[in-house]
Design an enzyme around this catalytic site. Sequence first.
Site, PDB file in Angstrom:
ATOM      1  N   ASP A   1     -98.149  65.563 -68.011  1.00  0.00           N
ATOM      2  CA  ASP A   1     -98.619  65.834 -66.655  1.00  0.00           C
ATOM      3  C   ASP A   1     -99.269  64.596 -66.044  1.00  0.00           C
ATOM      4  OD1 ASP A   1     -98.836  67.672 -64.557  1.00  0.00           O
ATOM      5  OD2 ASP A   1    -100.905  68.160 -65.066  1.00  0.00           O
ATOM      6  N   HIS A   2     -99.073  64.419 -64.761  1.00  0.00           N
ATOM      7  CA  HIS A   2     -99.717  63.350 -63.983  1.00  0.00           C
ATOM      8  C   HIS A   2     -99.633  61.987 -64.669  1.00  0.00           C
ATOM      9  CE1 HIS A   2    -101.200  65.673 -60.631  1.00  0.00           C
ATOM     10  NE2 HIS A   2    -101.544  66.620 -61.475  1.00  0.00           N
TER      11      HIS A   2
ATOM     12  N   ASP B   1     -95.942  60.809 -61.362  1.00  0.00           N
ATOM     13  CA  ASP B   1     -96.936  60.934 -60.290  1.00  0.00           C
ATOM     14  C   ASP B   1     -97.289  59.560 -59.727  1.00  0.00           C
ATOM     15  OD1 ASP B   1     -98.988  61.466 -58.578  1.00  0.00           O
ATOM     16  OD2 ASP B   1    -100.345  62.301 -60.087  1.00  0.00           O
TER      17      ASP B   1
ATOM     18  N   GLY C   1    -103.574  72.818 -59.138  1.00  0.00           N
ATOM     19  CA  GLY C   1    -104.885  73.206 -58.629  1.00  0.00           C
ATOM     20  C   GLY C   1    -105.108  74.702 -58.582  1.00  0.00           C
TER      21      GLY C   1
END
Length: 302
Positions: free
Chosen positions: A86-87, A116, A224
Site C-alpha cells: 500500500d502507498h 502512489d 480513509g
Amino acid sequence: MPHPSLKSNRALPLLTFARTHSFAIPAICVYNLEGILAIIRAAEHKRSPAMILLFPWAIQYADSLLVRTAASACRAASVPITLHLDHAQDPEIIKRAADLSRSETHEPGFDSIMVDMSHFSKEENLRLTRELVAYCNARGIATEAEPGRIEGGEDGVQDTVDLEGVLTTPEESEEFVATGINWLAPAFGNVHGNYGPRGVQLDYERLQRINEAVGERVGLVLHGADPFTKEIFEKCIERGVAKVNVNRAVNNEYVKVMREKAGSLPITRLHEEVTNAMQAAVEKIMDMIDSTGKAEFMMDEK
C-alpha cells in the site's frame, strides 16, 4: 483488458467478484505478525476473502522477511487472501517490491502494488504511474493508483496535509485508467487519518460519476474508511467500491491492549490477546462490508 502477464494474478479476481456481487474486499493494513495472523484467522472464521496490506516500511524495516511471511500465510489460507503493498511512494521501492515477486525465484511476494505518486504534480504522477505500472505488470503484479490527494496523515504514508486538497474528477479518472492501472482510489471527501470536527463529508455524487466513467474497466478502492459506519459503506459499495482499506480501526486495538496489559501478562499471553483483539476488529469490518461468507461462493465459481 488486463496485461497478458496478469492472467494468473491472484488479486484481480477478488475485486471483480466483489463488484459483481455487491460487497467489498476487506484490505487491512498491518505492521507485524500479530496483524497478519489476525487477518488470516478472521478471514477463515468468517469465510471471507481478504487482502493483507503492508507499507513500504515493512521492506525498509525487515527486508523481505515480513513480505515472505505474509505471502506464505496468504497462500496457505483456506480462503482467498492476497498480499498488497500500500502507498508505495518511492519508484525504487516499487521496483524492489515487484522484483520480490518474480516467478523465477519460486518465492511468493506481492500480488498487487499501489503506485502512489500523488505527492508529485499531476503530469509527473501520470508519467511515473505509467512507467511503474508497466514494470509491475511485466512481473504479474496488479496495480492501484490515486488521482488527486486524499489528505491527512497515516502511519506509513507521506503526509500531504499541507498540500492543496484535490478531489478526483471523471476526466482525471480516465487519464489514470489510460496508464494501465487495474484499480483506482478516488478522492471524494475521504481522508487518511482523522476527519476533524466536521466528521465524514463524502461526495457520493462525485463517486457515482467516477464509477459511471471508469467502473467497468477498473476496480474502485476506498481509502480513509476507519471511522465509517455500515450505512456509509453500503452507499460506497452501491457506487462501485469493491475494496475497502482499513488501518487504525484494527491497529488501534493492538495499541490499546499493549497499553492496558503490557507488564501484567506473560509476553506469550500478551501477544495472543493482541491478536485476538485485532481479529475481532477485522471480523467487524467484514460484517460491515458484507464480505462474510463470500469466500465459499468465490471458490465455487472457480
